[in-house]
Design a protein around this motif. Sequence first.
Motif, short mmCIF file in Angstrom:
data_model
loop_
_atom_site.label_atom_id
_atom_site.label_comp_id
_atom_site.label_asym_id
_atom_site.label_seq_id
_atom_site.Cartn_x
_atom_site.Cartn_y
_atom_site.Cartn_z
N PRO B 20 0.82 -1.22 0.00
CA PRO B 20 0.00 0.00 0.00
C PRO B 20 0.85 1.27 0.00
CG PRO B 20 0.00 -1.00 2.18
CD PRO B 20 0.68 -1.97 1.26
N GLY B 24 6.60 1.87 2.65
CA GLY B 24 8.06 1.83 2.78
C GLY B 24 8.79 1.07 1.67
N VAL B 79 6.46 -0.61 -7.03
CA VAL B 79 5.26 -0.09 -7.72
C VAL B 79 4.80 1.15 -6.97
CG1 VAL B 79 4.52 -2.39 -8.47
CG2 VAL B 79 3.66 -1.45 -6.32
N PRO B 80 3.98 1.98 -7.61
CA PRO B 80 3.35 3.08 -6.86
C PRO B 80 2.20 2.50 -6.04
CG PRO B 80 2.73 3.17 -9.19
CD PRO B 80 3.61 1.97 -9.02
N GLY B 81 2.21 2.76 -4.75
CA GLY B 81 1.23 2.12 -3.88
C GLY B 81 -0.14 2.77 -3.88
N ASP B 144 8.97 -0.24 14.23
CA ASP B 144 9.41 0.71 15.26
C ASP B 144 8.28 1.59 15.79
OD1 ASP B 144 9.54 1.70 12.51
OD2 ASP B 144 10.18 3.61 13.41
N CYS B 169 12.30 -2.55 9.80
CA CYS B 169 12.18 -1.11 9.93
C CYS B 169 13.05 -0.55 8.81
CB CYS B 169 12.66 -0.65 11.31
SG CYS B 169 12.72 1.13 11.43
N ALA B 170 12.41 -0.34 7.68
CA ALA B 170 13.16 0.05 6.48
C ALA B 170 13.88 1.37 6.70
CB ALA B 170 12.24 0.12 5.27
N1 LIG Z 1 8.86 4.96 11.26
C1 LIG Z 1 9.11 4.39 10.09
N2 LIG Z 1 8.91 5.07 8.96
C2 LIG Z 1 9.18 4.46 7.79
C3 LIG Z 1 9.64 3.13 7.73
N3 LIG Z 1 9.82 2.79 6.44
C4 LIG Z 1 9.47 3.88 5.71
N4 LIG Z 1 9.09 4.89 6.52
C5 LIG Z 1 8.65 6.23 6.11
O1 LIG Z 1 7.41 6.14 5.46
C6 LIG Z 1 7.26 7.13 4.45
C7 LIG Z 1 6.90 6.52 3.12
O2 LIG Z 1 7.93 5.66 2.68
P1 LIG Z 1 8.12 5.29 1.13
O3 LIG Z 1 9.26 4.32 1.09
O4 LIG Z 1 8.22 6.50 0.30
O5 LIG Z 1 6.75 4.56 0.84
P2 LIG Z 1 6.28 3.84 -0.51
O6 LIG Z 1 5.78 2.52 -0.11
O7 LIG Z 1 7.36 3.88 -1.51
O8 LIG Z 1 5.04 4.77 -0.94
P3 LIG Z 1 4.42 5.00 -2.43
O9 LIG Z 1 5.55 5.36 -3.32
O10 LIG Z 1 3.41 6.04 -2.32
O11 LIG Z 1 3.80 3.69 -2.81
C8 LIG Z 1 8.61 7.85 4.42
O12 LIG Z 1 8.49 9.05 5.12
C9 LIG Z 1 9.56 6.90 5.11
O13 LIG Z 1 10.62 7.55 5.74
C10 LIG Z 1 9.83 2.43 8.97
O14 LIG Z 1 10.22 1.26 9.00
N5 LIG Z 1 9.54 3.10 10.11
#
Ligand SMILES: Nc1nc2c(ncn2[C@@H]2O[C@H](COP(=O)(O)OP(=O)(O)OP(=O)(O)O)[C@@H](O)[C@H]2O)c(=O)[nH]1
Lengths: 163, 195
Positions: B20, B24, B79-81, B144, B169-170
């Motif tokens: 979704p 992350g 993919v774009p979520g 986290d 926790c990416a």
């Molecule tokens: N606290 C926390 N934030 C995270 C984690 N992983 C990603 N984020 C944050 O979540 C937000 C979205 O992360 P993205 O990696 O851009 O998400 P995406 O799945 O690529 O989103 P779309 O491109 O819209 O599909 C960013 O601000 C990240 O820093 C995590 O493990 N913990």
Amino acid sequence: MASPQMVMYDEEFRQINIVIEKLLREANAKVIFLVDKNGQLISGVGEVERFDTTSLASLTAGNIAATGGLAKLIGEKEFSILFHEGEKDNLHISIVGGRVILVVLFDNRSSLGLVRLRVKKASDELTVIFDGLMQKAEEKEKSGTTDFPFAEITDDDIDNLFS
Amino acid sequence: MSFINYASREINCKIVYYGPGLCGKTTNLQYVYQKTAADAKGKMISLATETERTLFFDFLPLALGEIRGFKTRFHLYTVPGQVFYDASRKLILKGVDGVVFVADSQEERYDANIESLDNLRYNLTEQGYDLDKIPYIIQYNKRDLPNAMPVDELRRDLNPTGVPDFEACAATGEGVFETLKAVAKLILIDLKKGS
Ligand SMILES: Nc1nc2c(ncn2[C@@H]2O[C@H](COP(=O)(O)OP(=O)(O)OP(=O)(O)O)[C@@H](O)[C@H]2O)c(=O)[nH]1
Ligand SMILES: [Mg+2]
């Protein structure tokens, strides 16, 4: 699997390179790439070192995929030729034999007309080679005579990749 | 669909990170990019909106090393979520060899996870793939955060078939390489079976 395994052998690789090298000369192009529809580079000739070929392959495939999606929306099968005109360099992108993408980069030492003409001829030759390649791969698969090295892979081999 | 090039002795595989919006996926690739040696990676390409949401895809090519004399390359895509980018998601899935489903562990994203997983299964089927038959891994991300659901609950609803799954926790990189390794391994084992 949705589609058969894509493979490339030495013999066909040589044949393909002969065709695109000829195209490079006859179309006065700077560089030519062949890319598989999934974004993997098959071969490139010309000033290849000047480009990030992996990125180019992935974006080309994305571009073809996106315009293919557009085509379907308006009731076309696909757009088999795309042309991008820049200030200095131009890109001519076409689909060969329904499954590979031919990318020709050229500047004002050539022209769209010339490129289009030469691409057409080269495409026919490439289509024959790729058809043969598909057939060969299928036959090898059926007869079980693939020289596929993965049968011998061990867990250690895989773990070593990440060490 | 992997591409085996006997002429250049290379094998290329495509891994897609699905999930979704904001779960992350892009962050996973960014971490892999940061932590991979320069000679083992290509440029990371992100086709994103001005607010850093993935618009079409992220792409990261990795050249991990050799197996039996074959250079082994993995092409990582996200993919774009966001729900309305469904047409793009379908395109990215073409030719996929392995899928990572990145779930957002936060309670309020529960429905979004379920919906995205349904969407993944549906889009794969449309392309002629069966999620139960291809290399497939689940990652429970954002462990986290204080509002993260218990893993047991997530597993029960998102992983009924018991595929390999990982907590992550990416943002800090925890679990990112474990996830990647696991899916790469499944892909290679799958290739081996196919031979
Ligand atoms: N606290 C926390 N934030 C995270 C984690 N992983 C990603 N984020 C944050 O979540 C937000 C979205 O992360 P993205 O990696 O851009 O998400 P995406 O799945 O690529 O989103 P779309 O491109 O819209 O599909 C960013 O601000 C990240 O820093 C995590 O493990 N913990
Ligand atoms: Mg993203």
